[in-house]
Motif scaffolding. Structure first.
Motif, PDB file in Angstrom:
ATOM      1  N   ASP B 270       0.845  -1.401  -0.128  1.00 43.52           N
ATOM      2  CA  ASP B 270      -0.006   0.088   0.192  1.00 43.52           C
ATOM      3  C   ASP B 270       0.834   1.459  -0.052  1.00 43.52           C
ATOM      4  O   ASP B 270       0.413   2.445   0.273  1.00 43.52           O
ATOM      5  CB  ASP B 270      -0.840  -0.009   1.105  1.00 43.52           C
ATOM      6  CG  ASP B 270      -0.284  -0.158   2.622  1.00 43.52           C
ATOM      7  OD1 ASP B 270       1.079  -0.462   2.464  1.00 43.52           O
ATOM      8  OD2 ASP B 270      -0.937   0.030   3.491  1.00 43.52           O
ATOM      9  N   LEU B 271       2.136   1.094  -0.245  1.00 38.62           N
ATOM     10  CA  LEU B 271       3.011   2.352  -0.319  1.00 38.62           C
ATOM     11  C   LEU B 271       2.782   2.927  -1.730  1.00 38.62           C
ATOM     12  O   LEU B 271       2.457   2.323  -2.653  1.00 38.62           O
ATOM     13  CB  LEU B 271       4.502   1.763  -0.654  1.00 38.62           C
ATOM     14  CG  LEU B 271       5.632   2.897  -0.777  1.00 38.62           C
ATOM     15  CD1 LEU B 271       5.872   3.614   0.662  1.00 38.62           C
ATOM     16  CD2 LEU B 271       6.847   2.098  -1.109  1.00 38.62           C
ATOM     17  N   PRO B 272       2.301   4.216  -1.577  1.00 39.34           N
ATOM     18  CA  PRO B 272       1.944   4.871  -2.846  1.00 39.34           C
ATOM     19  C   PRO B 272       2.923   5.188  -3.865  1.00 39.34           C
ATOM     20  O   PRO B 272       4.269   5.742  -3.546  1.00 39.34           O
ATOM     21  CB  PRO B 272       1.500   6.436  -2.181  1.00 39.34           C
ATOM     22  CG  PRO B 272       1.437   6.435  -0.805  1.00 39.34           C
ATOM     23  CD  PRO B 272       2.482   5.202  -0.346  1.00 39.34           C
ATOM     24  N   LEU B 273       2.798   4.466  -4.920  1.00 35.71           N
ATOM     25  CA  LEU B 273       3.843   4.262  -6.007  1.00 35.71           C
ATOM     26  C   LEU B 273       3.098   4.695  -7.244  1.00 35.71           C
ATOM     27  O   LEU B 273       1.979   4.145  -7.791  1.00 35.71           O
ATOM     28  CB  LEU B 273       4.131   2.807  -6.110  1.00 35.71           C
ATOM     29  CG  LEU B 273       5.014   2.346  -4.828  1.00 35.71           C
ATOM     30  CD1 LEU B 273       5.287   0.772  -4.933  1.00 35.71           C
ATOM     31  CD2 LEU B 273       6.356   2.999  -4.866  1.00 35.71           C
ATOM     32  N   ALA B 274       3.803   5.357  -8.298  1.00 34.75           N
ATOM     33  CA  ALA B 274       3.407   5.608  -9.645  1.00 34.75           C
ATOM     34  C   ALA B 274       3.735   4.030 -10.196  1.00 34.75           C
ATOM     35  O   ALA B 274       4.374   3.408 -10.115  1.00 34.75           O
ATOM     36  CB  ALA B 274       4.339   6.821 -10.269  1.00 34.75           C
ATOM     37  N   HIS B 275       2.745   3.959 -11.259  1.00 31.01           N
ATOM     38  CA  HIS B 275       2.750   2.780 -12.103  1.00 31.01           C
ATOM     39  C   HIS B 275       3.161   2.949 -13.506  1.00 31.01           C
ATOM     40  O   HIS B 275       3.087   3.822 -14.266  1.00 31.01           O
ATOM     41  CB  HIS B 275       1.281   2.249 -12.255  1.00 31.01           C
ATOM     42  CG  HIS B 275       0.765   2.054 -10.847  1.00 31.01           C
ATOM     43  ND1 HIS B 275      -0.672   2.303 -10.550  1.00 31.01           N
ATOM     44  CD2 HIS B 275       1.280   1.775  -9.488  1.00 31.01           C
ATOM     45  CE1 HIS B 275      -0.709   1.939  -9.224  1.00 31.01           C
ATOM     46  NE2 HIS B 275       0.470   1.639  -8.580  1.00 31.01           N
ATOM     47  N   ASP B 276       3.888   1.832 -13.902  1.00 33.10           N
ATOM     48  CA  ASP B 276       4.325   1.716 -15.018  1.00 33.10           C
ATOM     49  C   ASP B 276       3.461   1.503 -16.329  1.00 33.10           C
ATOM     50  O   ASP B 276       2.109   1.124 -16.103  1.00 33.10           O
ATOM     51  CB  ASP B 276       5.606   0.821 -15.342  1.00 33.10           C
ATOM     52  CG  ASP B 276       6.817   1.371 -14.451  1.00 33.10           C
ATOM     53  OD1 ASP B 276       7.368   2.445 -14.572  1.00 33.10           O
ATOM     54  OD2 ASP B 276       7.318   0.516 -13.570  1.00 33.10           O
ATOM     55  N   ARG B 277       3.726   1.341 -17.520  1.00 31.14           N
ATOM     56  CA  ARG B 277       2.556   1.327 -18.569  1.00 31.14           C
ATOM     57  C   ARG B 277       3.346  -0.080 -19.286  1.00 31.14           C
ATOM     58  O   ARG B 277       4.410  -0.151 -19.577  1.00 31.14           O
ATOM     59  CB  ARG B 277       2.408   2.364 -19.465  1.00 31.14           C
ATOM     60  CG  ARG B 277       1.945   3.510 -18.692  1.00 31.14           C
ATOM     61  CD  ARG B 277       1.383   4.680 -19.380  1.00 31.14           C
ATOM     62  NE  ARG B 277       0.178   4.140 -19.757  1.00 31.14           N
ATOM     63  CZ  ARG B 277      -1.143   4.410 -19.347  1.00 31.14           C
ATOM     64  NH1 ARG B 277      -1.180   4.976 -18.126  1.00 31.14           N
ATOM     65  NH2 ARG B 277      -2.342   3.963 -19.946  1.00 31.14           N
ATOM     66  N   PRO B 278       2.366  -0.831 -19.807  1.00 35.08           N
ATOM     67  CA  PRO B 278       2.781  -1.983 -20.727  1.00 35.08           C
ATOM     68  C   PRO B 278       3.588  -1.340 -21.982  1.00 35.08           C
ATOM     69  O   PRO B 278       3.515  -0.277 -22.442  1.00 35.08           O
ATOM     70  CB  PRO B 278       1.525  -2.665 -21.304  1.00 35.08           C
ATOM     71  CG  PRO B 278       0.564  -2.142 -20.176  1.00 35.08           C
ATOM     72  CD  PRO B 278       0.941  -0.707 -19.766  1.00 35.08           C
TER      73      PRO B 278
END
Lengths: 398, 398
Positions: B270-278
């Motif tokens: 639940d650490l706030p993290l930006a997400h990568d994209r495929p």
């Protein structure tokens, strides 16, 4: 004097103390780990203090902020302690049985070995195979030497008894496989900082994993294997005899091409193995003219003068002529910083992150009459300067 | 449809199934790990046999000789099992409590985390920091995606009950950090052999160590982190959504520059993290014209045709259009060989040990209209041919 007992694997004779530049006097005494400064920080009021207690506590209990200084924030301690985590798991696995494996006792996290021994017709081939396996499992360097009881501790330390107890290594072990893991250069550039201690922790964690796999491999071949980190015996004499490097002024192993940025582990075994021989590449002569580590050490714990057999306190080995560090001063500084210190590694001219070919060239020249020039050149190029921890966090993000 | 619940960290919207080339039908069902072929080899007489028992036994009990064939001698099994050793230790640590961590249950070898959460002002910065820590701890690749419950198993498998039981992952986890470790190319060249299984074991051992350290880091920042290998959820869908690669005909992740030679682990947090994209680099189109893996698979377990939602047996996921491997045939061959098989990896044209720049160039061209030329060229150059295990032992000794 080779001091190898029952070793049938060196046809040309084992490497002598002279080959390794060891000067061991007749009054040499095997070391009892109880005298080690880390053990003393548990039982000896001369070393133990509120500061040392707080030092250990910082490894166990994550807090939001320890000090309002760059490199000592929550993320720095969090990363350091996470780097230690795997080594800690094995150290604490059997603490209830008074074993602190990897630090006071050898590792025992093993599956039963093979009931039948693989036949070894060539110790030389077997040594090559073991080195290959070690690299596959993660080791950066591997060397093999004969079992020399002098470097095995006379006693280990029991935390439960707060006293020394016999080392439980079996008889009949003939060889020592020494493995080294390189520590992260960029993290060590930030020393002193809690952040830089991550390099130490990750180094121990890598070490324990490689040692467990390699010792299990030897056991799976039907032989005995006892994997050890800081427990059971001194590592550096074996590493030097195994040809992995030379001894530096700061009391650390200096390896060709890498320098002093190493964690050392070892496996005691009866597997028939050919032994390596010590190497010389001019470290002793370079350290004679260099004082970067002893000048750079805040508590002045590192020898300024020539190698000698004088000791500072009971934490030093008796009867060896060498550069001897004052462990009380050294650890006292760690406790103040609330983390381990590696300033001596950071400033060492052998600890530079140049390309491999350039380091090979530098190390070669540092071993010649040009050593003073090389030393000055290193200073001119700003070698060993500290990187601010916040720069480490920002710079290397990708 | 993004299928991300309560994820506040993707300002431009989460990556959709379309972005990742997923075709998930409305009748998609979450997978119960009980149906996994490894679990079935314990409870399902359709899969379990003397051969599968002997297969598992070979991992536990070192014998002098299992088969009189190159690559299956004592040293080969000894090395393979030693490579698995560290992963095994964590898998067996809590078997008495019906947990087989890393394979049926997430890892719990953790120290208590921080009582106070570190404030995260930028999920983007935090993501960079986590990736840096992952690499420091040993990961070769790291990507981050949102928590998507569809890939979490509906149930895990209990060996004690010989039945399915609920997955015990907590509510409120928002992100998945996916880490990959590259397996040794030269060992996999020797497949089929017990020796080649060392690459698998070492891969798992590296995976468990990195995951434990990284999850501990997140905990030390005051957040929740559950580290998982083959347990709890499918890894590949997360890896693809996290931008680490594409899906290949053999059912494996293919990463840019590396290929399919990967072990995948993940951390739910639940650490706030930006997400990568495929990402897309033409793997699907290449696999459309290539049949190296399906032709090279001795039991013909790999799909020859187009992606479809047909299933072979209960070990397949229902409701996804993809190349689906027949796990019963695949594992049946493993049992016969007494070791895991990676022929599909060895022959895959994405699995070549050329210099990095050449692989980048090759992968780029393989993603263009030149794909058939590249495929023929790979065959002409002898890509994917087996190395005799004895050559591996002899050739790379140093």
């Amino acid at each position: 004097m080779a001091n190898c007992k029952s070793c049938p694997t060196c046809p040309t004779g084992c490497a002598t103390d002279e080959d390794a530049s060891f000067r061991v006097s007749p009054d040499y005494e095997r070391f009892s780990q109880k005298r080690d400064v880390f053990c003393r920080s548990h039982w000896d009021p001369e070393v133990r203090s509120d500061k040392t207690e707080r030092f250990y506590e910082s490894y166990r209990r994550p807090l939001k902020q320890w000090r309002r200084v760059d490199g000592y924030a929550q993320k720095d301690f969090a990363l350091r302690n996470a780097g230690w985590h795997v080594a800690d798991l094995f150290a604490e696995r059997l603490e209830g049985e008074d074993r602190r494996e990897g630090f006071l006792d050898y590792l025992t996290a093993h599956r039963g070995g093979a009931p039948e021994q693989r036949e070894v017709t060539s110790p030389d081939e077997m040594a090559k195979e073991i080195k290959k396996a070690a690299k596959l499992f993660g080791a950066d360097l591997v060397g093999i030497t004969y079992y020399d009881e002098r470097w095995v501790y006379s006693h280990k330390y029991s935390r439960a008894a707060e006293n020394e107890t016999p080392v439980d290594l079996e008889e009949g072990l003939t060889s020592v496989v020494v493995v080294c893991h390189e520590m992260d250069h960029d993290l060590l550039k930030t020393v002193p900082s809690a952040l830089s201690g991550t390099a130490t922790g990750v180094g121990y964690s890598k070490d324990v994993v490689t040692l467990l796999a390699l010792a299990q491999y030897i056991r799976n071949l039907g032989y005995r294997a006892y994997a050890s980190m800081n427990d059971t015996a001194s590592s550096i004499p074996y590493a030097i005899k195994a040809g992995l490097g030379e001894y530096g002024r700061h009391g650390l192993l200096i390896a060709p091409g890498i320098g002093p940025r190493l964690r050392i582990g070892k496996i005691f075994t009866d597997l028939p193995l050919a032994h390596d021989r010590p190497i010389r590449f001019g470290v002793k002569e370079f350290c004679q003219v260099c004082r970067k580590c002893s000048d750079g050490c805040p508590p002045k714990a590192i020898a300024q003068g020539d190698p000698s057999d004088e000791t500072h306190n009971v934490s030093n080995v008796v009867g060896i002529e060498k550069w001897t560090t004052d462990a009380e001063k050294c650890f006292g500084f760690w406790a103040t910083q609330m983390t381990d210190c590696s300033i001596c590694i950071r400033v060492c001219p052998y600890n530079r992150n140049y390309p491999a070919w350039l380091n090979r060239l530098r190390f070669t020249l540092m071993g010649t009459f040009l050593r003073r020039v090389m030393l000055r050149l290193d200073s001119l190029l700003g070698g060993g300067q500290r990187t601010a921890p916040k720069l480490w966090w920002n710079r290397l993000k990708s």
